[in-house]
Structures are given as structure tokens and as C-alpha cells.
Design a protein around this motif. Structure first.
Motif: not given
Length: 396
Positions: A161-175
Motif C-alpha cells: 500500500l505504501a508503494r501504491l500511494v507513493k508511485e501512483l499518487d493514490l488517495r486511499l481509504c481503508a474499509v
């Protein structure tokens, strides 16, 4: 480009696949293109011996047809449309178990660590398939496995998740999905609350905790829950559940026939009463109660937990969850696409309108949610007027 999405986690059987399917349909109905990224290696297709030939022929035809399309939606066995399916594109659980002689849990841990070590290839696949949606990127739903050890003992999910947020510029919310049946058992709800708190701390993402399958809780009856629904939604003072683990009932609002019969047996049967007192005076029982008391104190000290009820088949219930998630990942503050000729006043007024809508949604308390859920599902069977049944004396 900035991407928005959800990370769906939860124990096995909590309804993650059903949630992804229903959430995708709901978001598409409101005009938001949504695709699912399946990162669960165990969510794979196991064909039967009868339809092997037919399925292979159909898959070849589907792949030929899909290759001509502009948007590369992957043809999958899953009930939702996927952008990437790890069980088909990266690794699946059955192959890892067969080749490495691993069990289900060990094979799943190996698959997740395999994806962690091959994150560059996974990110390249996602980037190549997101290029088809370059002007308007889709809303992403990440479906993760539900084994507890992946979030308590391993760091593979957190690293991914950390790599996805950093590399793809994601704004995520855990459900985090939890079966609402846990509200009927005091010990089960304490363990569930501890798991939700642990997952929130380990993932390090804005989180929304959901009581899924809330429409099925009415089948157990109102007396099956030790407290009202708002107690389980707020998750405060969980030590009040400890008397229900002892079987005393704790002076709750509901007392079933089994509880009254048990109380009568305790008062009448002297041998049963003496055996129960002996059990409570034992060292194991005292340590067991002390352990649960300290677990409740840990959850209360963090004070991070609250739940939202969800019926995935009810659009109003799904809308409440979507509004909460959009405020957590920041999607509520994104303006719709506008022409370059629009002036700054229009953008400011539109941003102000969105901010006002967000604040108005915050003004709605939990009382309306609790009343709506209790009226629809919990007390529906006990009150005939709630499900359309007419009483003979009131027909006229």
C-alpha cells in the motif's frame, strides 16, 4: 494524475467480494467509473471437468473481443469488472500450494510476499492499463485477502500500500468489513474490535469500519444483542460487555427466555450454583476476566474505533458509507471536470458548494442511522406493521 480509491479488508466471510460488486454498481450508477484491483491470490477460478472445453473457447473469444476495445477491462471470473486480477496476472494460491507443498495460510503469505518482491512489475501493469483512462482516471477498489496474520505478523500489505500511494499518487481509504453477527456475542465483538484497531494501526490509512450484513441481524432477534445498536457503533466502554461473558446479562435491556430459564435454574439448583461459584473463584477464570478487561481498556485508550452499519443491497445505506469514505480519502473536495474557459469565480463557488455539502452531511448524527437500521432490520419481525402485515382489528 491523482487517483482515488478504497482498500477493502476484513476477516474471511465478511463480504468483501460482495461489497466490491455492490459498490462498483452503485458508483457507476451515480456516474463514477469504477474498477476493481483484485490483490487476493486465493480469489481464483476453479473450473469443473464438464465445462473446461466450453470455458476455454469462451475465454479465447472474449480475449479477442476485448483486445479490440480501447479500454482494457479484463475479462475475469469475478462478479465485478477488474483492472488487474492478481490470481490470473501475477500469482495464485493453488499453484503456490502445489509447487511448494504449502498449506492455505502459508501459501497465502508466500503469495503476498511474492507480490511484495515483484512490486515493480505490478506497478508497471497498473500504469499500462491506466493509460487508457488518462483524461478521466477511474475510481479504484483494492480487494485484499482477509487472513489475520497478513495484518498482524507480516508487513507485506503495508509495504504494498505504501508503494501504491507513493508511485501512483493514490488517495486511499481503508474499509474494514466486519460481520454484524459479532454484535450478538460479547467475546466475539471484543476480539473483532481489537482486530479492527490493529488493522487501522498497521495500515496507517484513513479508515472506515463497517458492520456488514446488517440486514441479517434481525434473524437472530432483538434479544440476541446485549445492548442497542448505537453501543456497537460507538465502541466505547466495552468493559460493559464483560458481564455478558459470564452469563449474568449485566442488567441489559432485553432478557430472552433462555436467560430467564438460566436465572431460574441458578436460583433453584443448589449444586449448579455451587459449581458456578467454584468456577468463578478459580485462578483461570480470574485471569481470563482480567485479560478481557485489559483488552477492552486497550481499545478504549486508543479511542479510534467506530462502526457504520451497511446493507449492500440498500442504496441509502451504501450512500452513507460512500459519503463517509469520500470525506476520508478527499474525493468529496474534487471538483468535476470543467472547460479551460471557466473563470476563477466559478471554481471558487463550486468548491464552496462542495465544502458546504460535506459539512451538511457531517451535521447528520448517528441517531437517524440507528433508528433506520433498527426499524428496517432488527425490529422488523417483532413488529408486523413494519413489514406490511396488517392486523385483523386494524383492517377497517
Amino acid at each position: 494524475m491523482v487517483l482515488y480509491g478504497q482498500v477493502i479488508v476484513g476477516p474471511p466471510g465478511s463480504g468483501k467480494t460482495t461489497y466490491c460488486n455492490g459498490m462498483q454498481q452503485y458508483l457507476r450508477l451515480i456516474g463514477r467509473e469504477t474498477l476493481v484491483v483484485n490483490l487476493d491470490p486465493a480469489n481464483e477460478y476453479q473450473p469443473s471437468s464438464n465445462d473446461d472445453d466450453e470455458s476455454t473457447n469462451n475465454e479465447r473469444q472474449d480475449t479477442k473481443d476485448s483486445s479490440t476495445d480501447d479500454a482494457p477491462q479484463q475479462q475475469s471470473h469475478l462478479p465485478y469488472d477488474t483492472l488487474l486480477d492478481s490470481s490470473e496476472d501475477v500469482i495464485n494460491l493453488s499453484s503456490a500450494m502445489d509447487q511448494l507443498n504449502l498449506g492455505p495460510n502459508g501459501g497465502l503469505v508466500y503469495c503476498m510476499e511474492y507480490m511484495e518482491h515483484h512490486l515493480d512489475e505490478l506497478l508497471q501493469l497498473l500504469r499500462s492499463r491506466l493509460t487508457a483512462y488518462d483524461p478521466h482516471p477511474p475510481y479504484l477498489l483494492f480487494d485484499f485477502p482477509g487472513q489475520v496474520e497478513l495484518y498482524t505478523h507480516c508487513t507485506c500489505v503495508q509495504v504494498i500500500l505504501a508503494r501504491l500511494v507513493k508511485e501512483l499518487d493514490l488517495r486511499l481509504c481503508a474499509v474494514h468489513l466486519v460481520d454484524a453477527h459479532s454484535c450478538t456475542d460479547a467475546a466475539k465483538f471484543i476480539s473483532t474490535a481489537l482486530l479492527s484497531t490493529t488493522t487501522m494501526l498497521r495500515l496507517e490509512l484513513p479508515a472506515v469500519n463497517v458492520l456488514s450484513k446488517i440486514d441479517l441481524i434481525g434473524q437472530y432477534g432483538p434479544e440476541s444483542m446485549p445492548f442497542q445498536l448505537d453501543f456497537f457503533m460507538e465502541c466505547q466502554e466495552l468493559n460493559r460487555l464483560l458481564p455478558f461473558m459470564e452469563g449474568e446479562g449485566g442488567g441489559g435491556q432485553h432478557r430472552s427466555e433462555k436467560e430467564t430459564e438460566l436465572q431460574w435454574r441458578i436460583e433453584e439448583d443448589e449444586e449448579y450454583r455451587m459449581a458456578r461459584e467454584r468456577t468463578r473463584n478459580s485462578t483461570f477464570y480470574k485471569r481470563h476476566q482480567k485479560l478481557h478487561l485489559q483488552l477492552c481498556e486497550v481499545i478504549d485508550d486508543f479511542s479510534l474505533l467506530c462502526y457504520m452499519p451497511l446493507n449492500i443491497n440498500d442504496a441509502e445505506s451504501v450512500g452513507r458509507v460512500v459519503a463517509k469514505i469520500d470525506k476520508c480519502n478527499g474525493y468529496v473536495f474534487t471538483s468535476p471536470t470543467m472547460d479551460s474557459s471557466s473563470n476563477n469565480d466559478a471554481t471558487k463557488s463550486r468548491a464552496n458548494d462542495m465544502f458546504q455539502c460535506a459539512m451538511q452531511a457531517d451535521s447528520q448524527g448517528k441517531f437517524e442511522q440507528v433508528a433506520d437500521v433498527q426499524e428496517k432490520y432488527i425490529y422488523r419481525e417483532t413488529i408486523p406493521e413494519l413489514h406490511g402485515d396488517e392486523i385483523d382489528g386494524c383492517k377497517k
